[in-house]
Enzyme design. Structure first.
Site, PDB file in Angstrom:
ATOM      1  N   ASP A  12       0.852  -1.198   0.000  1.00 39.19           N
ATOM      2  CA  ASP A  12       0.000   0.000   0.000  1.00 39.19           C
ATOM      3  C   ASP A  12       0.885   1.244   0.000  1.00 39.19           C
ATOM      4  O   ASP A  12       1.733   1.439   0.880  1.00 39.19           O
ATOM      5  CB  ASP A  12      -0.903   0.021   1.245  1.00 39.19           C
ATOM      6  N   GLY A  40      -6.462  -9.885   0.622  1.00 39.22           N
ATOM      7  CA  GLY A  40      -6.169 -11.247   1.061  1.00 39.22           C
ATOM      8  C   GLY A  40      -5.205 -11.250   2.234  1.00 39.22           C
ATOM      9  O   GLY A  40      -5.503 -11.805   3.303  1.00 39.22           O
ATOM     10  N   ALA A  41      -4.060 -10.603   2.037  1.00 40.29           N
ATOM     11  CA  ALA A  41      -3.039 -10.574   3.098  1.00 40.29           C
ATOM     12  C   ALA A  41      -3.595  -9.891   4.349  1.00 40.29           C
ATOM     13  O   ALA A  41      -3.336 -10.338   5.475  1.00 40.29           O
ATOM     14  CB  ALA A  41      -1.791  -9.852   2.601  1.00 40.29           C
ATOM     15  N   GLU A 136      -9.734  -9.822  -5.324  1.00 40.44           N
ATOM     16  CA  GLU A 136      -8.555  -9.103  -5.846  1.00 40.44           C
ATOM     17  C   GLU A 136      -7.589 -10.007  -6.614  1.00 40.44           C
ATOM     18  O   GLU A 136      -6.493  -9.588  -6.936  1.00 40.44           O
ATOM     19  CB  GLU A 136      -7.815  -8.370  -4.719  1.00 40.44           C
ATOM     20  N   GLY A 213     -23.317  -0.447  10.816  1.00 38.06           N
ATOM     21  CA  GLY A 213     -22.999  -1.761  11.382  1.00 38.06           C
ATOM     22  C   GLY A 213     -23.069  -2.888  10.378  1.00 38.06           C
ATOM     23  O   GLY A 213     -22.761  -2.722   9.200  1.00 38.06           O
ATOM     24  N   THR A 237      -8.863   2.227   6.239  1.00 39.84           N
ATOM     25  CA  THR A 237      -8.328   1.205   5.321  1.00 39.84           C
ATOM     26  C   THR A 237      -8.189  -0.138   6.056  1.00 39.84           C
ATOM     27  O   THR A 237      -7.568  -0.198   7.122  1.00 39.84           O
ATOM     28  CB  THR A 237      -6.934   1.626   4.786  1.00 39.84           C
ATOM     29  N   GLY A 240     -12.849  -3.419   6.674  1.00 31.84           N
ATOM     30  CA  GLY A 240     -13.649  -4.531   6.139  1.00 31.84           C
ATOM     31  C   GLY A 240     -12.862  -5.837   6.203  1.00 31.84           C
ATOM     32  O   GLY A 240     -13.421  -6.904   6.463  1.00 31.84           O
ATOM     33  N   ASP A 241     -11.564  -5.744   5.967  1.00 33.89           N
ATOM     34  CA  ASP A 241     -10.720  -6.950   6.017  1.00 33.89           C
ATOM     35  C   ASP A 241     -10.643  -7.473   7.453  1.00 33.89           C
ATOM     36  O   ASP A 241     -10.659  -8.684   7.685  1.00 33.89           O
ATOM     37  CB  ASP A 241      -9.318  -6.644   5.485  1.00 33.89           C
ATOM     38  N   ASN A 265     -17.327  -6.948  14.497  1.00 30.16           N
ATOM     39  CA  ASN A 265     -17.715  -5.542  14.420  1.00 30.16           C
ATOM     40  C   ASN A 265     -16.806  -4.682  15.314  1.00 30.16           C
ATOM     41  O   ASN A 265     -16.346  -3.612  14.907  1.00 30.16           O
ATOM     42  CB  ASN A 265     -19.171  -5.460  14.917  1.00 30.16           C
TER      43      ASN A 265
END
Ligand code: RIB
Length: 293
Positions: A12, A40-41, A136, A213, A237, A240-241, A265
């Site tokens: 990144d 993924g990572a 991805e 949420g 950033t 979500g992962d 969450n």
């Protein structure tokens, strides 16, 4: 339970600025960092930080970014990651500012995660109880892995990000699918309300709704909405992962979906309070402490 991720590995290239720029606008930034990323990572690292045994499968290039990304995956199993000659490691160009971000991914080696690579790791993949995938790497490869895992009775979590259509026969084969609202519309259309859509896929479809949420439908037909925890946001950033990684870990541990989503969450929210996709991810202890508050 052993967990595997088949997915992307990026460096990144993250710029921080007061806000993300408008179309055609030039802004002055305040910092530039080259840090580990890739959906993924990120999900594999989130799981490892939460104490899971996890292995990452994918490809990097034979460049210095590839070397650094492999080094970074030491805590995760990285034995079967392929180093591709003459191909650059995936790069994500990220702007972070004012609680928001923009991301452009140049896939590089991630675009070469193909059927031949999957065939070469099948005997390894078979040893896992759950495989986690994102969008991805080439979609054809994602679907190929899903077909394989389904045949072998391996649980599958599909996080369909970035947004792309998914054939319904693939949706039928995954154990969990975790789109955001935008991804859900692309996959399932916009004819049904969110609640009616969730009711069609009880304890399988999990829709993330940003600051509202995360929701699913329980087997008894009740809609479960877990509201987002209030965070002191530094960088969203990888949130979500983190959610997907934490959710997968809890499900793999045999926890009920309500527990898994509550935990995930909180983990996702904690991850936004520090800079970087992976650097901000919480440990199991940090999540437990927060849950007790
Ligand atoms: O989900 C966040 C990730 O998306 C970043 O780490 C970036 O690499 C892109 O893949």
């Amino acid at each position: 339970m052993r967990l595997a991720v088949v997915g992307s590995i990026n460096t990144d290239m993250t710029v921080t600025a007061e806000r993300i720029p408008l179309k055609g606008e030039t802004l002055m930034g305040s910092s530039l960092s080259y840090i580990p990323g890739g959906k993924g990572a990120n999900q594999a690292v989130a799981m490892a930080k939460l104490g899971a045994e996890v292995e990452m499968f994918g490809c990097v290039g034979d460049d210095s970014n590839g070397e650094k990304m492999l080094e970074n995956l030491k805590a995760v199993g990285a034995e079967h990651i392929q180093i591709l000659k003459g191909v650059p490691t995936g790069i994500a160009m990220i702007t972070v500012g004012d609680n928001d971000n923009t991301i452009i991914v140049v896939p590089g080696a991630n675009g070469k995660v193909d059927r031949a690579y999957i065939d070469s790791i099948k005997s390894e993949l078979e040893k896992f109880d759950m495989v986690v995938l994102q969008h991805e790497i080439p979609l054809e490869t994602v679907h190929y892995v899903i077909e394989f895992c389904y045949e072998k009775g391996i649980k599958i979590v599909l996080n369909p990000a970035p947004a792309a259509a998914v054939p319904m026969e693939i949706i039928d084969k995954v154990t969990y699918v975790t789109p955001n609202e935008h991804e859900a519309v692309l996959i399932f259309g916009d004819k049904l309300s969110t609640e009616d859509l969730l009711r069609k896929y009880p304890e399988k479809l999990v829709i993330t709704q940003g600051s509202r949420g995360v929701s699913t439908c329980l087997k008894d037909g009740r809609i479960l909405n877990i509201p987002a925890r209030k965070a002191q946001v530094v960088d969203t950033t990888g949130a979500g992962d983190t959610l997907n990684g934490a959710f997968s870990v809890r499900i793999a541990e045999g926890k009920a979906i309500e527990d898994a989503l509550t935990y995930a969450n909180v983990a996702a929210s904690l991850s936004t309070e520090k800079f970087g996709a992976q650097t901000g991810m919480p440990t199991a202890e940090e999540v437990e402490t927060e849950l007790k508050k």
